[in-house]
Design a protein around this motif. Structure first.
Motif, short mmCIF file in Angstrom:
data_model
loop_
_atom_site.label_atom_id
_atom_site.label_comp_id
_atom_site.label_asym_id
_atom_site.label_seq_id
_atom_site.Cartn_x
_atom_site.Cartn_y
_atom_site.Cartn_z
N ILE A 92 9.48 11.40 7.80
CA ILE A 92 9.10 10.40 6.80
C ILE A 92 7.88 10.92 6.06
O ILE A 92 6.90 11.34 6.67
N ASN A 93 7.95 10.90 4.74
CA ASN A 93 6.84 11.32 3.89
C ASN A 93 6.43 10.09 3.07
O ASN A 93 7.22 9.55 2.32
N ILE A 94 5.18 9.66 3.26
CA ILE A 94 4.68 8.45 2.59
C ILE A 94 3.53 8.82 1.68
O ILE A 94 2.62 9.54 2.07
N ARG A 95 3.59 8.28 0.46
CA ARG A 95 2.47 8.39 -0.47
C ARG A 95 1.86 6.99 -0.57
O ARG A 95 2.52 6.04 -0.97
N GLU A 96 0.58 6.90 -0.19
CA GLU A 96 -0.11 5.62 -0.20
C GLU A 96 -0.70 5.30 -1.57
O GLU A 96 -0.97 6.19 -2.37
N ARG A 97 -0.90 4.03 -1.79
CA ARG A 97 -1.68 3.58 -2.94
C ARG A 97 -3.13 3.46 -2.46
O ARG A 97 -3.38 2.92 -1.39
N PHE A 98 -4.06 3.94 -3.27
CA PHE A 98 -5.47 3.86 -2.92
C PHE A 98 -6.20 3.00 -3.94
O PHE A 98 -6.06 3.22 -5.14
N PRO A 99 -6.96 2.02 -3.48
CA PRO A 99 -7.66 1.16 -4.42
C PRO A 99 -8.77 1.90 -5.15
O PRO A 99 -9.43 2.78 -4.58
N VAL A 100 -8.95 1.56 -6.43
CA VAL A 100 -10.03 2.14 -7.23
C VAL A 100 -10.97 1.07 -7.76
O VAL A 100 -12.05 1.39 -8.27
N ARG A 137 0.80 -1.22 0.00
CA ARG A 137 0.00 0.00 0.00
C ARG A 137 0.84 1.28 0.00
O ARG A 137 0.30 2.36 0.07
N ILE A 138 2.14 1.15 -0.07
CA ILE A 138 3.00 2.32 -0.11
C ILE A 138 3.55 2.50 -1.52
O ILE A 138 4.24 1.63 -2.04
N GLU A 139 3.23 3.62 -2.12
CA GLU A 139 3.73 3.94 -3.46
C GLU A 139 5.13 4.54 -3.40
O GLU A 139 6.00 4.23 -4.20
N ARG A 140 5.32 5.43 -2.44
CA ARG A 140 6.60 6.12 -2.33
C ARG A 140 6.85 6.47 -0.86
O ARG A 140 5.92 6.82 -0.13
N ALA A 141 8.08 6.34 -0.46
CA ALA A 141 8.46 6.72 0.90
C ALA A 141 9.77 7.50 0.81
O ALA A 141 10.73 7.06 0.20
N GLU A 142 9.76 8.67 1.40
CA GLU A 142 10.97 9.49 1.47
C GLU A 142 11.26 9.78 2.93
O GLU A 142 10.33 9.94 3.73
N ALA A 173 -11.25 -10.42 -16.49
CA ALA A 173 -9.80 -10.19 -16.65
C ALA A 173 -9.06 -11.37 -16.05
O ALA A 173 -8.58 -11.32 -14.93
N VAL A 174 -9.04 -12.45 -16.78
CA VAL A 174 -8.48 -13.70 -16.27
C VAL A 174 -6.95 -13.60 -16.23
O VAL A 174 -6.31 -13.33 -17.22
N THR A 175 -6.42 -13.81 -15.06
CA THR A 175 -4.97 -13.83 -14.87
C THR A 175 -4.67 -14.53 -13.56
O THR A 175 -5.54 -14.66 -12.71
N THR A 176 -3.47 -14.95 -13.39
CA THR A 176 -3.06 -15.54 -12.12
C THR A 176 -1.93 -14.74 -11.49
O THR A 176 -1.36 -15.17 -10.52
N ASN A 177 -1.62 -13.60 -12.05
CA ASN A 177 -0.45 -12.86 -11.54
C ASN A 177 -0.82 -11.69 -10.65
O ASN A 177 -0.23 -10.63 -10.74
N TYR A 178 -1.79 -11.87 -9.77
CA TYR A 178 -2.12 -10.83 -8.80
C TYR A 178 -1.19 -11.00 -7.61
O TYR A 178 -1.41 -11.82 -6.74
N ILE A 179 -0.12 -10.23 -7.59
CA ILE A 179 0.87 -10.30 -6.53
C ILE A 179 0.87 -8.96 -5.80
O ILE A 179 1.17 -7.93 -6.40
N PRO A 180 0.49 -8.95 -4.52
CA PRO A 180 0.43 -7.68 -3.78
C PRO A 180 1.74 -6.90 -3.90
O PRO A 180 2.82 -7.45 -3.74
N GLY A 181 1.60 -5.63 -4.24
CA GLY A 181 2.75 -4.75 -4.37
C GLY A 181 3.33 -4.69 -5.77
O GLY A 181 4.24 -3.92 -6.02
#
Length: 134
Positions: A36-44, A20-25, A96-104
């Motif tokens: 610490i500055n964190i930019r989160e990923r938000f689900p859509v 869930r972290i896109e960027r961390a500085e 959207a058939v796939t098996t490559n749903y890997i968190p992150g």
């Protein structure tokens, strides 16, 4: 704690591994602060792998952010109920058939990416406020 003793690259790498972290500085502010500055990923959207096609529980879905990165949904009790409800109400991408749903990691699924682009375009369209939930 002595902030000079902290291994900032290692901490930053660990934060970047969180789905869930896109960027961390981070940077030191002497004499004893660490910023610490964190930019989160938000689900859509939610997507259900073909292997879970008959399962409608929250465990059967992955979440995708607007860039196609896979996130795991929060489990009840691990986040405020409002967050759980918001995630459960996200649009579902089907077919959207796939098996490559890997968190992150970003998905490599063209149909799912096309669906995400459609969702983004819809959100900025005149129809966005006129839709109904089913």
């Amino acid at each position: 704690m002595n902030t000079l003793a902290l291994d900032l690259p290692a901490i930053q790498a660990r934060l970047h591994r969180h789905p869930r972290i896109e960027r961390a500085e981070m940077w030191r502010e002497l004499p004893g602060s660490l910023r610490i500055n964190i930019r989160e990923r938000f689900p859509v959207a939610r997507v259900r792998p073909a292997s879970h096609s008959a399962d409608n529980s929250l465990d059967a879905f992955y979440l995708l952010d607007d860039a196609g990165y896979t996130l795991l949904p929060f489990r009840p009790g691990s986040a405020p109920s409002e967050i759980i409800d918001i995630e459960a109400a996200l649009p579902v991408i089907v077919g959207a058939v796939t098996t490559n749903y890997i968190p992150g990691r970003a998905i490599g699924n063209d149909p799912a990416r096309a669906a995400l682009r459609l969702l983004a375009a819809f959100e900025t369209s005149q129809m966005a406020g006129r839709s109904e939930e089913r």
